[in-house]
Design an enzyme around this catalytic site. Structure first.
Site, PDB file in Angstrom:
ATOM      1  N   LYS A 137      21.140  10.486 -31.945  1.00  0.00           N
ATOM      2  CA  LYS A 137      20.163  11.480 -32.413  1.00  0.00           C
ATOM      3  C   LYS A 137      19.889  11.380 -33.915  1.00  0.00           C
ATOM      4  O   LYS A 137      20.816  11.511 -34.712  1.00  0.00           O
ATOM      5  CB  LYS A 137      20.676  12.896 -32.129  1.00  0.00           C
ATOM      6  CG  LYS A 137      20.868  13.213 -30.664  1.00  0.00           C
ATOM      7  CD  LYS A 137      21.204  14.691 -30.507  1.00  0.00           C
ATOM      8  CE  LYS A 137      21.078  15.126 -29.066  1.00  0.00           C
ATOM      9  NZ  LYS A 137      21.164  16.587 -28.945  1.00  0.00           N
ATOM     10  N   ARG A 176      13.837  25.578 -18.922  1.00  0.00           N
ATOM     11  CA  ARG A 176      12.877  24.465 -18.795  1.00  0.00           C
ATOM     12  C   ARG A 176      13.435  23.450 -17.812  1.00  0.00           C
ATOM     13  O   ARG A 176      14.624  23.129 -17.861  1.00  0.00           O
ATOM     14  CB  ARG A 176      12.672  23.796 -20.161  1.00  0.00           C
ATOM     15  CG  ARG A 176      11.892  24.666 -21.133  1.00  0.00           C
ATOM     16  CD  ARG A 176      11.891  24.059 -22.515  1.00  0.00           C
ATOM     17  NE  ARG A 176      13.238  23.957 -23.043  1.00  0.00           N
ATOM     18  CZ  ARG A 176      13.567  23.298 -24.153  1.00  0.00           C
ATOM     19  NH1 ARG A 176      12.662  22.671 -24.843  1.00  0.00           N
ATOM     20  NH2 ARG A 176      14.820  23.267 -24.566  1.00  0.00           N
ATOM     21  N   GLU A 215      13.255  17.099 -34.994  1.00  0.00           N
ATOM     22  CA  GLU A 215      13.049  18.173 -34.028  1.00  0.00           C
ATOM     23  C   GLU A 215      11.800  17.875 -33.223  1.00  0.00           C
ATOM     24  O   GLU A 215      10.975  17.068 -33.625  1.00  0.00           O
ATOM     25  CB  GLU A 215      12.840  19.508 -34.765  1.00  0.00           C
ATOM     26  CG  GLU A 215      13.969  19.913 -35.693  1.00  0.00           C
ATOM     27  CD  GLU A 215      15.265  20.180 -34.965  1.00  0.00           C
ATOM     28  OE1 GLU A 215      15.214  20.608 -33.798  1.00  0.00           O
ATOM     29  OE2 GLU A 215      16.323  19.942 -35.554  1.00  0.00           O
ATOM     30  N   ARG A 230      17.088  29.545 -31.142  1.00  0.00           N
ATOM     31  CA  ARG A 230      17.252  29.324 -29.705  1.00  0.00           C
ATOM     32  C   ARG A 230      18.326  28.268 -29.529  1.00  0.00           C
ATOM     33  O   ARG A 230      18.198  27.164 -30.027  1.00  0.00           O
ATOM     34  CB  ARG A 230      15.949  28.867 -29.053  1.00  0.00           C
ATOM     35  CG  ARG A 230      15.928  29.160 -27.541  1.00  0.00           C
ATOM     36  CD  ARG A 230      14.730  28.516 -26.856  1.00  0.00           C
ATOM     37  NE  ARG A 230      14.845  27.086 -26.918  1.00  0.00           N
ATOM     38  CZ  ARG A 230      13.848  26.250 -27.267  1.00  0.00           C
ATOM     39  NH1 ARG A 230      12.660  26.702 -27.556  1.00  0.00           N
ATOM     40  NH2 ARG A 230      14.047  24.962 -27.311  1.00  0.00           N
ATOM     41  N   GLU A 261      21.637  21.708 -28.496  1.00  0.00           N
ATOM     42  CA  GLU A 261      21.357  21.864 -29.927  1.00  0.00           C
ATOM     43  C   GLU A 261      21.037  23.332 -30.186  1.00  0.00           C
ATOM     44  O   GLU A 261      20.814  24.106 -29.258  1.00  0.00           O
ATOM     45  CB  GLU A 261      20.153  21.019 -30.356  1.00  0.00           C
ATOM     46  CG  GLU A 261      18.866  21.441 -29.667  1.00  0.00           C
ATOM     47  CD  GLU A 261      17.593  21.079 -30.428  1.00  0.00           C
ATOM     48  OE1 GLU A 261      17.652  20.708 -31.613  1.00  0.00           O
ATOM     49  OE2 GLU A 261      16.515  21.191 -29.814  1.00  0.00           O
TER      50      GLU A 261
END
Ligand code: ADP
Ligand code: MG
Length: 385
Positions: free
Chosen positions: A275, A361, A279, A36, A55
């Site tokens: 970052k 989202r 995950e 995804r 990402e």
């Protein structure tokens, strides 16, 4: 990942398994990927918006199941409001079916009709209903599905002479990981179970190399000038389209390039996101915290565990977030669009490679990080105008 694995133990352990299975020789030439790729709309200074990649997720990319229900939910809401015309214009979206078709193809290529698909699931199964949507699609195709945890694999998994994977006496054709992407998923036994799965002849979704290719560090390295050109020789248009979705990504490797960007981020922390190779949301650092961490590690190799990324700034829109135990009120929100991709490769032949649908989202702007599972974002439906 050579600099990353010197300082990041988790990535290093995955890498060790990767090297070990390569040295031993891969037992399976069929590869199944369910990815995804996530994007946000960045507002340019001139007001034009462009999709920029946040990402790519190459392991346990979730919500393809539950989001397959969202068109019906929002379609119904629109109809209750009398907006039948608008309801009819919602894009159809069914990632469950597309993702299951990839798993089914890999199962078929494995070539043993009595073998099962194994979902490798969490110790505490919080996202079971998302997974069930995909599972149901497989049962509909007469493919048996079992759900196991790492500890079940450790206790009952074994390989035969041909490296066929068995658990509870059942041969496993495909292992679909919905677990195994954060350090807390592993103790010594679980690492051993992971190694067993990777060594096996079962098709892994993903194999460990593909999991490693999904790290933030690899995303950053892919954005370096010349890298896409080397990987996609001759595909000038595709390269330009891909590159247009890249935000600025910066290596913190020891050296002048890294020193420069660290200094720039300390001077203007709101321009960046820091970052680590993690995950699942909630790991990134922003603003004052980003500055403090960078000041602490600026002269240490520890900084190479992270990458820096330009902060994407979407235009907020007012919306209502409906969540359990939280009051319904209008909030300023931003959205993140995920595009599911599924592919099956056999040796050098790409057997199947297609888009499987999307996920939107939405979250209130107060939250810099955190997804649906973290209780911050909600599942949404895009409405194209
Ligand atoms: P994870 O692997 O933890 O999901 P992400 O890279 O997706 O890591 O980051 C988590 C969240 O942080 C994203 O969903 C997004 O809301 C926010 N985020 C990440 N990168 C950026 C960025 N460059 N600009 C703005 N927000 C970002
Ligand atoms: Mg993410």
């Amino acid at each position: 990942l050579s600099s990353t694995i010197k300082v990041d133990d988790f990535t290093a352990q995955l890498f060790r398994i990767h090297m070990q299975v390569l040295e031993e020789g891969l037992a399976q030439s069929v590869f199944l990927g369910i990815n995804r790729s996530d994007y946000m709309f960045d507002c340019g200074v001139d007001g034009t918006a462009a999709l920029k990649q946040i990402e790519i997720n190459t392991i346990a990319a979730s919500f393809g199941g539950l989001t397959s229900r969202m068109v019906a939910v929002h379609g119904r809401v629109l109809k209750v409001l009398g907006k039948f015309e608008e309801a009819s214009r919602l894009l159809p979206n069914n990632p469950s079916k597309g993702l299951a078709s990839g798993i089914a193809k890999a199962w078929e290529l494995y070539g043993s009709p009595s073998a099962v698909v194994m979902f490798l699931v969490e110790e505490v199964q919080r996202n079971i209903f998302d997974q069930r949507c995909i599972e149901n699609e497989l049962w509909n195709r007469n493919i048996r599905v079992i759900r196991k945890r790492f500890r079940d694999v450790f206790a009952k998994g074994s390989l035969d002479d041909a490296k066929r994977l068995y658990i509870d006496g059942q041969e496993v054709a495909v292992v679909y990981y919905r677990e195994g992407y954060v350090p807390t998923n592993y103790d010594q036994q679980n690492w051993e179970a992971r190694l067993l799965l990777e060594r096996s002849k079962a098709v892994k979704c993903p194999d460990i190399a593909t999991q490693l290719a999904g790290t933030k560090k690899v995303q950053q390295e892919l954005s370096r000038p010349g890298t896409l050109e080397r990987l996609l020789p001759g595909h000038t248009d595709a390269i330009a389209r891909l590159r247009a979705t890249f935000a600025g990504l910066y290596s913190l490797d020891v050296g002048e390039e890294g020193d420069k960007i660290v200094a720039a981020a300390i001077a203007d922390p709101d321009r960046f996101v820091l970052k680590p190779q993690r995950e699942g949301g909630g790991n990134n650092l922003y603003g004052e915290e980003l500055k403090q961490v960078l000041e602490k590690i600026r002269d240490s190799p520890e900084r190479t565990a992270y990458i820096l990324m330009d902060k994407i700034k979407p235009q907020p829109a007012v919306n209502y977030l409906l969540r359990a135990h939280s009051p319904l009120r209008a909030s300023k929100c931003v959205s993140e669009l995920g595009i599911f991709g599924v592919y099956v490769r056999q040796g050098k032949e790409m057997v199947l490679n297609r888009s499987a649908g999307h996920l939107l989202r939405t979250k209130a702007i107060e939250h810099a990080d955190g997804g649906v599972a973290a209780g911050v974002a909600v599942l949404d439906t895009p409405y194209l105008v």
